[in-house]
Design a protein around this motif. Structure first.
Motif, PDB file in Angstrom:
ATOM      1  N   THR A 234      37.843  43.337  37.539  1.00 17.67           N
ATOM      2  CA  THR A 234      37.904  42.012  36.913  1.00 17.67           C
ATOM      3  C   THR A 234      37.893  42.119  35.393  1.00 17.67           C
ATOM      4  O   THR A 234      38.329  41.194  34.716  1.00 17.67           O
ATOM      5  CB  THR A 234      36.708  41.167  37.356  1.00 17.67           C
ATOM      6  OG1 THR A 234      35.526  41.932  37.201  1.00 17.67           O
ATOM      7  CG2 THR A 234      36.848  40.720  38.793  1.00 17.67           C
ATOM      8  N   GLU A 237      41.329  41.874  34.159  1.00 21.51           N
ATOM      9  CA  GLU A 237      41.780  40.489  34.328  1.00 21.51           C
ATOM     10  C   GLU A 237      41.272  39.606  33.184  1.00 21.51           C
ATOM     11  O   GLU A 237      42.025  38.830  32.591  1.00 21.51           O
ATOM     12  CB  GLU A 237      41.249  39.887  35.634  1.00 21.51           C
ATOM     13  CG  GLU A 237      41.779  40.500  36.899  1.00 21.51           C
ATOM     14  CD  GLU A 237      41.107  39.849  38.106  1.00 21.51           C
ATOM     15  OE1 GLU A 237      41.049  38.621  38.183  1.00 21.51           O
ATOM     16  OE2 GLU A 237      40.606  40.596  38.965  1.00 21.51           O
ATOM     17  N   GLU A 274      48.295  41.688  43.669  1.00 22.77           N
ATOM     18  CA  GLU A 274      48.065  40.243  43.779  1.00 22.77           C
ATOM     19  C   GLU A 274      47.270  39.749  42.565  1.00 22.77           C
ATOM     20  O   GLU A 274      47.602  38.736  41.960  1.00 22.77           O
ATOM     21  CB  GLU A 274      47.294  39.985  45.077  1.00 22.77           C
ATOM     22  CG  GLU A 274      47.623  38.655  45.715  1.00 22.77           C
ATOM     23  CD  GLU A 274      46.575  37.653  45.343  1.00 22.77           C
ATOM     24  OE1 GLU A 274      45.389  38.037  45.346  1.00 22.77           O
ATOM     25  OE2 GLU A 274      46.928  36.501  45.037  1.00 22.77           O
ATOM     26  N   ARG A 275      46.238  40.519  42.181  1.00 26.57           N
ATOM     27  CA  ARG A 275      45.383  40.063  41.078  1.00 26.57           C
ATOM     28  C   ARG A 275      46.090  40.155  39.731  1.00 26.57           C
ATOM     29  O   ARG A 275      45.973  39.256  38.892  1.00 26.57           O
ATOM     30  CB  ARG A 275      44.074  40.863  41.063  1.00 26.57           C
ATOM     31  CG  ARG A 275      43.162  40.477  42.239  1.00 26.57           C
ATOM     32  CD  ARG A 275      41.759  41.047  42.116  1.00 26.57           C
ATOM     33  NE  ARG A 275      41.744  42.487  42.236  1.00 26.57           N
ATOM     34  CZ  ARG A 275      41.478  43.331  41.246  1.00 26.57           C
ATOM     35  NH1 ARG A 275      41.173  42.882  40.044  1.00 26.57           N
ATOM     36  NH2 ARG A 275      41.489  44.633  41.447  1.00 26.57           N
ATOM     37  N   ARG A 278      49.501  37.774  39.075  1.00 26.52           N
ATOM     38  CA  ARG A 278      49.491  36.329  38.936  1.00 26.52           C
ATOM     39  C   ARG A 278      49.618  35.851  37.499  1.00 26.52           C
ATOM     40  O   ARG A 278      49.571  34.648  37.242  1.00 26.52           O
ATOM     41  CB  ARG A 278      48.244  35.746  39.606  1.00 26.52           C
ATOM     42  CG  ARG A 278      46.931  36.035  38.951  1.00 26.52           C
ATOM     43  CD  ARG A 278      45.820  35.492  39.880  1.00 26.52           C
ATOM     44  NE  ARG A 278      44.571  35.217  39.202  1.00 26.52           N
ATOM     45  CZ  ARG A 278      43.625  36.114  39.002  1.00 26.52           C
ATOM     46  NH1 ARG A 278      43.785  37.349  39.414  1.00 26.52           N
ATOM     47  NH2 ARG A 278      42.501  35.781  38.385  1.00 26.52           N
TER      48      ARG A 278
ATOM     49  N   ARG B 201      41.136  30.027  40.477  1.00 27.49           N
ATOM     50  CA  ARG B 201      42.306  30.878  40.689  1.00 27.49           C
ATOM     51  C   ARG B 201      43.565  30.162  40.188  1.00 27.49           C
ATOM     52  O   ARG B 201      44.443  30.778  39.595  1.00 27.49           O
ATOM     53  CB  ARG B 201      42.428  31.185  42.179  1.00 27.49           C
ATOM     54  CG  ARG B 201      43.551  32.101  42.500  1.00 27.49           C
ATOM     55  CD  ARG B 201      43.153  33.062  43.609  1.00 27.49           C
ATOM     56  NE  ARG B 201      44.087  34.154  43.653  1.00 27.49           N
ATOM     57  CZ  ARG B 201      43.773  35.403  43.409  1.00 27.49           C
ATOM     58  NH1 ARG B 201      42.548  35.723  43.097  1.00 27.49           N
ATOM     59  NH2 ARG B 201      44.675  36.342  43.478  1.00 27.49           N
ATOM     60  N   ARG B 205      40.311  31.502  34.515  1.00 28.36           N
ATOM     61  CA  ARG B 205      38.906  31.485  34.128  1.00 28.36           C
ATOM     62  C   ARG B 205      38.661  30.627  32.895  1.00 28.36           C
ATOM     63  O   ARG B 205      37.717  29.851  32.826  1.00 28.36           O
ATOM     64  CB  ARG B 205      38.423  32.899  33.822  1.00 28.36           C
ATOM     65  CG  ARG B 205      38.330  33.805  35.018  1.00 28.36           C
ATOM     66  CD  ARG B 205      37.870  35.188  34.596  1.00 28.36           C
ATOM     67  NE  ARG B 205      37.687  36.078  35.724  1.00 28.36           N
ATOM     68  CZ  ARG B 205      38.642  36.835  36.249  1.00 28.36           C
ATOM     69  NH1 ARG B 205      39.857  36.810  35.743  1.00 28.36           N
ATOM     70  NH2 ARG B 205      38.386  37.617  37.277  1.00 28.36           N
TER      71      ARG B 205
END
Lengths: 430, 430
Positions: A234, A237, A274-275, A278, B201, B205
């Motif tokens: 994360t 991300e 997928e993460r 996006r 999602r 965030r």
């Protein structure tokens, strides 16, 4: 192949075709008239997908005493035959190269950059039609010690000047750069004091990322600039969301996948896709490695801590590696957001002495090399194929995105397929 | 105490004094004239530092069938005596309370919020002079199932309305909120489908954090709003940098420190303080727990996965816990950036049935309770102390930041010490 791999192979077939091929209709004319009912031969000449690898071995030999990240540079004079073999293997699989711009190696003495040698190496690849990526413009590892004598502000100016210099000097040869590498840990990296960690800690990750991207962009507005990281958690991300919110233009996300501690498997790979998929950015798998020997024990957090002098490839490991490499590439090719995969070190005994190569240290091919060849120049490739044109001079086929040549009656023409779905092309055999 | 703990104790003594005490000079007058050469008694009445804990046990009993995060709510009618004991213990140590606003518990049926019960509970603490924090306004765990029937846009509107409602309804009682909890994993949380993960999602965030902070800020512009997380990795650093770059105003960082798998130790705690302290924001340790029984095995990543029906406190564990709790508080008090520590569940058998309490499930005190009492109301506390004023009516002492009462000849006056260093005060005994 294991049952899972076989299943994965099955599973990946259709998504890969959907993501990577076009249903082409090519209308063939000769001097303007439809060539009806004639045999023609269609042959793929190149892949649009970037199948990459490092090309450090093909650089001219470096200066004596130079700091090296890997021990791969070979003197072509001494090892010409061996290198010719590697060259043939390299060009069988790959169409995209990563060349090293580690600052600590590139400019160990301030003001004496290794530009001439790298220019020669880059030109060698460019002459062979291979697009090049420079790696990396800003990183905290392999930094010149002379940065430690500078103030934070001087480090920033030196880094900006170095980015401007490299991107400018190589602008005619290199169109892709890892603008910044591993920014997630950059300000908290504690293994070795270095100027870039000091800078990043002082000004923050976002300012450092902005500096790298905007300086490189200024030196070459058309370059493809990557945000590259090994951290698939994360954390990356959050950093990407920060970078996008800060309005920093990123051309592609670079995801490393060094698997010294074992193959990720389809589940983790799909989760990563997928993460990180996006954010709407193209994805490059920039550093993929899969072992054909024992695995590094899981307790190592920083892979560089695993210091061994020998790490042998094994027969059973090579069979497993071939299976895993195929599964890795199939999983990635089935996702249209992935635009490039770079295999990190084609040959064994590179970084960490790992048996990560698709060929051994003596450059004999492993099963993984044969498996990849059977995909890249086999299952995913249109070998010369005879077709007969219809009454309107058309041939229809499903082809992998890339460049093609069509030949009939001793004449030929070329065309490209660059989008999936139905694509119409017209060629004239003059 | 182990040798390390003793050393840590030694080590922490001076930094704690420096960070938490003032060198006070109090000039005492009686009806405007200096009270020279007279005995006066100075006594501390409260701490400025926020020593917090949860106060779920003191809420009126909830509705039947309500979803609970912990099993701590007790019917005062049935357990009055036991609860009185806990109350006395609680107020011995703590001056700051966290009350639960888990949306799934608070409004399990849409439109029927548990406002009245929480208002009564909050008023009970406010009447006793205890500042309150509400936890949390936005989180992906313990969410109402009815959110799953809504569209993303409806979830967002419902969450905004819920934040406005709670912050508005409790504005006269609650001045501090965990605006958002665990945003690092919020969009990738996969243990239980819920409306908030779907929302985060979809919108990212940063948009979700902005929504929580700006909606709460709109409902109470003076509230202290926290960004709270358990993730102490680089991920939370990256998120914080993103939030600051996006211009979202955060009043304090909330760092969780649930130590079900073992005490962090001074080294990790100091590293966390250094990494999260560099953003210039006040730091609250919002959720600290240290075990007095066996440790949760390290392979559990999500603590909630460790499901046991009993998790006993042990004699040896209680001695270790007392040592570790003292070391944890000493390490944190020695850093001036830390403004609050909330101990999560004062009594055993709360969250996960863990033996995390400072008192046991029957509310008898553990060694950790006695150790904390000897700090908070002992070493870190000015008990009533007689001093003699000088010729100018002055007394000098080193005092912990907080409120004080000075008494002489049956009369008294109060003053506060709210800054470290040399502080002058004047009181008149009318």
């Amino acid at each position: 192949m294991t049952e899972i791999a076989a299943a994965a192979g099955q599973w990946a077939e259709e998504p890969i075709k959907k993501a990577r091929t076009a249903d082409a209709t090519v209308t063939v004319t000769a001097a303007g008239q439809p060539l009806a009912g004639k045999p023609v031969t269609v042959a793929q000449r190149s892949h649009a997908f970037l199948f990459g690898s490092t090309g450090f071995q093909f650089l001219p030999k470096g200066r004596e005493g130079e700091i090296r990240l890997t021990n791969l540079t070979i003197d072509p004079a001494e090892e010409a035959e061996k290198l010719a073999r590697l060259e043939e293997e390299w060009f069988t699989l790959f169409n995209f190269v990563t060349l090293p711009f580690y600052w600590g190696n590139f400019e160990p003495v301030r003001g004496k950059p290794d530009t001439a040698r790298l220019l020669a190496g880059a030109k060698w690849f460019a002459d062979r039609g291979i697009p090049i990526k420079g790696h990396p413009l800003c990183w905290h590892t392999v930094q010149p010690d002379w940065l430690l004598g500078l103030s934070i502000d001087e480090v920033r100016k030196a880094e900006e000047a170095r980015i401007r210099r490299e991107v400018g000097d190589f602008k005619h040869l290199i169109h892709s750069w890892d603008a910044i590498n591993e920014a997630v840990i950059m300000p908290v990296f504690d293994r070795k004091d270095n100027g870039i960690t000091r800078l990043c800690r002082a000004q923050g990750r976002l300012a450092t990322i902005r500096m790298a991207f905007e300086t490189a962009r200024g030196a070459d507005p058309t370059a493809c600039l990557l945000l590259n990281d090994f951290d698939m958690s994360t954390a990356f991300e959050c950093l990407i969301e920060a970078v996008l919110a800060a309005g920093i233009k990123v051309d592609a996300l670079g995801l490393q996948s060094h698997m010294h501690q074992g193959y990720w498997g389809e589940e983790k790979t799909l989760d990563v896709l997928e993460r990180f998929g996006r954010y709407g950015l193209p994805i490059h798998f920039t550093e993929s490695t899969i072992m054909s020997g024992h695995l590094m024990p899981p307790e190592y957090i920083d892979l560089n801590d695993y210091q061994v002098t020998e790490w042998p490839t094994t027969e059973v490991g090579e069979v497993r590696q071939a299976d895993e490499v195929v599964r890795h590439y199939k999983t990635l090719l089935s996702d249209p957001r992935v635009k490039a995969i770079t295999y990190w070190d084609m040959a064994d005994d590179g970084w960490l002495h790992a048996p990560a190569g698709l060929v051994r240290a003596d450059y004999t091919p492993k099963p993984s090399f044969e498996a990849m060849k059977s995909l890249i120049k086999g299952a995913w490739w249109l070998a010369p194929t005879e077709m007969v044109t219809d009454a309107a001079g058309r041939v229809r086929f499903n082809g992998w995105l890339g460049d093609y040549e069509l030949t009939a009656g001793g004449k030929s023409a070329t065309f490209s397929l660059d989008k999936t779905g139905a694509e119409a092309r017209a060629v004239d055999l003059a």
